[in-house]
Motif scaffolding. Sequence first.
Motif, PDB file in Angstrom:
ATOM      1  N   LEU A  21       0.827  -1.205   0.000  1.00  0.00           N
ATOM      2  CA  LEU A  21       0.000   0.000   0.000  1.00  0.00           C
ATOM      3  C   LEU A  21       0.863   1.257   0.000  1.00  0.00           C
ATOM      4  O   LEU A  21       0.400   2.334   0.381  1.00  0.00           O
ATOM      5  CB  LEU A  21      -0.935  -0.009   1.216  1.00  0.00           C
ATOM      6  N   LYS A  46     -10.548  -4.165   4.055  1.00  0.00           N
ATOM      7  CA  LYS A  46     -11.200  -4.913   2.978  1.00  0.00           C
ATOM      8  C   LYS A  46     -10.469  -6.229   2.705  1.00  0.00           C
ATOM      9  O   LYS A  46     -11.095  -7.271   2.526  1.00  0.00           O
ATOM     10  CB  LYS A  46     -11.267  -4.059   1.715  1.00  0.00           C
ATOM     11  N   ARG A  47      -9.138  -6.163   2.668  1.00  0.00           N
ATOM     12  CA  ARG A  47      -8.346  -7.375   2.402  1.00  0.00           C
ATOM     13  C   ARG A  47      -8.527  -8.403   3.518  1.00  0.00           C
ATOM     14  O   ARG A  47      -8.693  -9.599   3.262  1.00  0.00           O
ATOM     15  CB  ARG A  47      -6.874  -6.983   2.253  1.00  0.00           C
ATOM     16  N   LYS A  89      -8.150  -0.146   2.880  1.00  0.00           N
ATOM     17  CA  LYS A  89      -7.775  -1.265   2.011  1.00  0.00           C
ATOM     18  C   LYS A  89      -7.353  -2.487   2.826  1.00  0.00           C
ATOM     19  O   LYS A  89      -7.640  -3.624   2.449  1.00  0.00           O
ATOM     20  CB  LYS A  89      -6.680  -0.839   1.034  1.00  0.00           C
TER      21      LYS A  89
END
Length: 81
Positions: A14, A28-29, A25
């Motif tokens: 990232l 979400k991952r 993010k």
Amino acid sequence: MSAALLSDVAEYDLRGLNCPLPVLKTQKRLKSMASGERLWVRTTDPLAVIDIPNFCREKGHALLATEATEDGHRFLIARGA
């Protein structure tokens, strides 16, 4: 942790993203992973050293390691239940 134990851990790059994207993010991952699975998260955002540990604490994930890198930090996270 030994390198052998970490060789199978995925790394989520990232770098270049700024707050709040690294946390969003990462969240979400982790949702797509099974409980207990581990993930290295690499960031260049200076606020990530505050945001990622707080995110892990609030959401029940385990922050196993934090390392400074040449261009930022990386965090080893184990997904919570």
